[in-house]
Design an enzyme around this catalytic site. Structure first.
Site, PDB file in Angstrom:
ATOM      1  N   CYS A  62       0.806  -1.226   0.000  1.00  0.00           N
ATOM      2  CA  CYS A  62       0.000   0.000   0.000  1.00  0.00           C
ATOM      3  C   CYS A  62       0.838   1.275   0.000  1.00  0.00           C
ATOM      4  CB  CYS A  62      -0.950   0.001   1.198  1.00  0.00           C
ATOM      5  SG  CYS A  62      -2.021  -1.436   1.213  1.00  0.00           S
ATOM      6  N   HIS A  67      -3.644   6.874   3.294  1.00  0.00           N
ATOM      7  CA  HIS A  67      -4.041   5.618   2.651  1.00  0.00           C
ATOM      8  C   HIS A  67      -5.421   5.240   3.162  1.00  0.00           C
ATOM      9  CE1 HIS A  67      -4.248   1.617   1.262  1.00  0.00           C
ATOM     10  NE2 HIS A  67      -3.991   1.045   2.426  1.00  0.00           N
ATOM     11  N   ASN A 108     -10.321  -0.543   0.281  1.00  0.00           N
ATOM     12  CA  ASN A 108      -8.868  -0.398   0.260  1.00  0.00           C
ATOM     13  C   ASN A 108      -8.355  -0.827  -1.115  1.00  0.00           C
ATOM     14  OD1 ASN A 108      -6.099  -0.678   0.571  1.00  0.00           O
ATOM     15  ND2 ASN A 108      -6.221  -1.712   2.552  1.00  0.00           N
TER      16      ASN A 108
HETATM   17  N1  COA Z   1     -18.393  -9.615   9.074  1.00  0.00           N
HETATM   18  C1  COA Z   1     -18.802  -9.989  10.276  1.00  0.00           C
HETATM   19  N2  COA Z   1     -17.970 -10.404  11.238  1.00  0.00           N
HETATM   20  C2  COA Z   1     -16.654 -10.406  10.952  1.00  0.00           C
HETATM   21  C3  COA Z   1     -16.159 -10.018   9.701  1.00  0.00           C
HETATM   22  C4  COA Z   1     -17.095  -9.618   8.745  1.00  0.00           C
HETATM   23  N3  COA Z   1     -16.729  -9.203   7.512  1.00  0.00           N
HETATM   24  N4  COA Z   1     -14.813 -10.129   9.718  1.00  0.00           N
HETATM   25  C5  COA Z   1     -14.480 -10.574  10.937  1.00  0.00           C
HETATM   26  N5  COA Z   1     -15.586 -10.748  11.678  1.00  0.00           N
HETATM   27  C6  COA Z   1     -15.665 -11.227  13.048  1.00  0.00           C
HETATM   28  C7  COA Z   1     -14.484 -12.077  13.450  1.00  0.00           C
HETATM   29  O1  COA Z   1     -14.693 -13.413  13.029  1.00  0.00           O
HETATM   30  C8  COA Z   1     -14.505 -11.937  14.954  1.00  0.00           C
HETATM   31  O2  COA Z   1     -15.460 -12.794  15.455  1.00  0.00           O
HETATM   32  P1  COA Z   1     -15.158 -13.602  16.821  1.00  0.00           P
HETATM   33  O3  COA Z   1     -14.938 -12.532  17.865  1.00  0.00           O
HETATM   34  O4  COA Z   1     -16.387 -14.398  17.006  1.00  0.00           O
HETATM   35  O5  COA Z   1     -13.926 -14.411  16.545  1.00  0.00           O
HETATM   36  C9  COA Z   1     -15.032 -10.531  15.170  1.00  0.00           C
HETATM   37  O6  COA Z   1     -15.629 -10.121  13.949  1.00  0.00           O
HETATM   38  C10 COA Z   1     -13.947  -9.538  15.543  1.00  0.00           C
HETATM   39  O7  COA Z   1     -12.848  -9.698  14.665  1.00  0.00           O
HETATM   40  P2  COA Z   1     -11.613  -8.748  14.770  1.00  0.00           P
HETATM   41  O8  COA Z   1     -10.631  -9.123  13.683  1.00  0.00           O
HETATM   42  O9  COA Z   1     -11.085  -8.689  16.145  1.00  0.00           O
HETATM   43  O10 COA Z   1     -12.325  -7.350  14.433  1.00  0.00           O
HETATM   44  P3  COA Z   1     -11.730  -5.908  14.391  1.00  0.00           P
HETATM   45  O11 COA Z   1     -12.530  -5.004  15.199  1.00  0.00           O
HETATM   46  O12 COA Z   1     -10.247  -5.908  14.601  1.00  0.00           O
HETATM   47  O13 COA Z   1     -11.982  -5.492  12.871  1.00  0.00           O
HETATM   48  C11 COA Z   1     -10.772  -5.347  10.831  1.00  0.00           C
HETATM   49  C12 COA Z   1     -11.438  -6.272  11.842  1.00  0.00           C
HETATM   50  C13 COA Z   1     -10.119  -6.208   9.759  1.00  0.00           C
HETATM   51  C14 COA Z   1     -11.828  -4.469  10.195  1.00  0.00           C
HETATM   52  C15 COA Z   1      -9.730  -4.479  11.540  1.00  0.00           C
HETATM   53  O14 COA Z   1      -8.903  -5.286  12.325  1.00  0.00           O
HETATM   54  C16 COA Z   1      -8.893  -3.713  10.596  1.00  0.00           C
HETATM   55  O15 COA Z   1      -9.375  -2.830   9.916  1.00  0.00           O
HETATM   56  N6  COA Z   1      -7.578  -3.988  10.548  1.00  0.00           N
HETATM   57  C17 COA Z   1      -6.676  -3.317   9.664  1.00  0.00           C
HETATM   58  C18 COA Z   1      -6.861  -3.873   8.309  1.00  0.00           C
HETATM   59  C19 COA Z   1      -6.162  -3.068   7.288  1.00  0.00           C
HETATM   60  O16 COA Z   1      -6.323  -1.903   7.227  1.00  0.00           O
HETATM   61  N7  COA Z   1      -5.396  -3.762   6.449  1.00  0.00           N
HETATM   62  C20 COA Z   1      -4.745  -3.204   5.347  1.00  0.00           C
HETATM   63  C21 COA Z   1      -3.591  -2.400   5.794  1.00  0.00           C
HETATM   64  S1  COA Z   1      -2.884  -1.730   4.377  1.00  0.00           S
END
Ligand code: COA
Length: 329
Positions: free
Chosen positions: A116, A256, A286
């Site tokens: 990214c 970003h 993204n």
């Molecule tokens: N829909 C519904 N539930 C979802 C889901 C979706 N699309 N994706 C994950 N979940 C669930 C998980 O399974 C988890 O369930 P559990 O608690 O029963 O295991 C729960 O939601 C929480 O997951 P978690 O990963 O802890 O959520 P979060 O609050 O961290 O949000 C992201 C997840 C990916 C949105 C967040 O971590 C994020 O934005 N991270 C950075 C990603 C990013 O920017 N990447 C690119 C960088 S360039």
């Protein structure tokens, strides 16, 4: 503050027409919801490449627009730098496909892989080429077809990404406009928090790899989130310090576009109010390294960047890599 050596003289973007909303995931059997995606990420919809839309075709379309706006002909281009995590083929670089498509017969062309952060890395590389005298007119492109590398059965990643391309023409600085400062960093010890485990030279694609889907993007979302917030804050500080500026001097922050919560944390750290932050993650998701040049192009088009504006751009991505650049337009 250093004298600017290179400036961004024009921008262009290319976005696939097909829109996939959060509601459309139900149709592919994914257990998710519009509310969950919006609350955690700010994403409402994303554009997905269809029918022959490729990293090359999107990158070429964005480039043509940028070249036309700059009054640059294909034969004037000295170099084509393409940032991409989704090359159309592994060999040769997709940049040469764009070179052929544009008919840029005098141009060097190569891909740059920094996830990214790749387009900001590309700006710095191009600035160096201009400063050294090895090139006068450079296309710095980011084109990403993230839909081809995400696992459409993994709800934790596939809802986050989208496709698109942005392109810019870089030339020698005039009238003190251009790149005021830049910063780039990496930390490969954390590579496995966001990566494609297999399908490269170490473990090539085999039936087993296809079966366990390990050629697709895997991400430890929560860990990535924490590092993104920390590293983008550092990158803002470093670019501002190097340009002897503070957040108050910034007319527009273009971060970003991965997650609106990361964007808000970055703006807060830099002391920049949200009305001076460009946000389009709701419409595109993204798009990896294409997110900043797409945003830059939209910001010009909508009058968010005027004559003399000072713009801070900051990115974070797989690697990890992170980077920032301040440009006076
Ligand atoms: N829909 C519904 N539930 C979802 C889901 C979706 N699309 N994706 C994950 N979940 C669930 C998980 O399974 C988890 O369930 P559990 O608690 O029963 O295991 C729960 O939601 C929480 O997951 P978690 O990963 O802890 O959520 P979060 O609050 O961290 O949000 C992201 C997840 C990916 C949105 C967040 O971590 C994020 O934005 N991270 C950075 C990603 C990013 O920017 N990447 C690119 C960088 S360039």
């Amino acid at each position: 503050m250093k004298r600017p050596l290179a400036q961004v003289v024009s921008t262009g973007r290319a976005i696939p027409a097909h829109v996939m909303t959060n509601h459309d995931f139900a149709a592919i059997g994914l257990e998710t919801s519009h509310d969950w995606i919006v609350e955690r990420t700010g994403i409402v919809e994303r554009h997905i490449a269809r029918d022959g839309e490729t990293t090359c075709s999107l990158g070429s379309e964005a480039s043509r627009i940028a070249m036309q706006r700059a009054g640059v002909h294909a034969g004037d281009v000295d170099a084509i730098l393409l940032s991409t995590a989704t090359p159309d083929r592994l060999l040769p670089a997709t940049a040469v496909d764009i070179q052929a498509e544009l008919g840029a017969t005098r141009a060097a062309a190569f891909d740059l892989s920094a996830a990214c952060s790749g387009w900001l890395y590309g700006l710095t590389v191009a600035e160096g080429m201009i400063a050294s005298g090895s090139a006068e007119t450079i296309l710095v492109i980011a084109s990403e077809k993230m839909s081809s590398i995400v696992d459409w059965t993994d709800r934790a990643t596939c809802v986050l990404f989208g496709d698109g391309a942005g392109a810019t023409v870089l030339k020698r600085s005039r009238h003190h406009k251009g790149i005021l400062s830049s910063f780039m960093r990496s930390d490969g010890t954390l590579a496995e928090l966001l990566y494609r485990p297999h399908g490269g030279a170490t473990v090539p694609i085999t039936e087993a790899v296809l079966m366990d889907r390990s050629h697709f993007v895997k991400m430890a979302g929560r860990e990535v989130f924490k590092h993104a917030v920390r590293s983008m804050a550092e990158a803002c500080d470093r670019a501002l310090d190097a340009a002897r500026l503070t957040g108050k001097d910034i007319d527009l922050l273009i971060p970003h576009q991965a997650n609106v919560r990361i964007i808000e944390a970055t703006a807060k750290h830099a002391g920049i109010s949200m009305d001076k932050v460009y946000v389009n993650v709701d419409r595109y998701g993204n798009t990896s390294s294409a997110s900043i040049p797409i945003s830059l192009d939209e910001a010009f088009e909508t009058g968010r960047i005027g004559e003399g504006a000072t713009v801070l751009m900051v990115a974070f991505g797989a690697g990890f890599t992170w980077a920032s650049t301040i440009v006076r337009f």
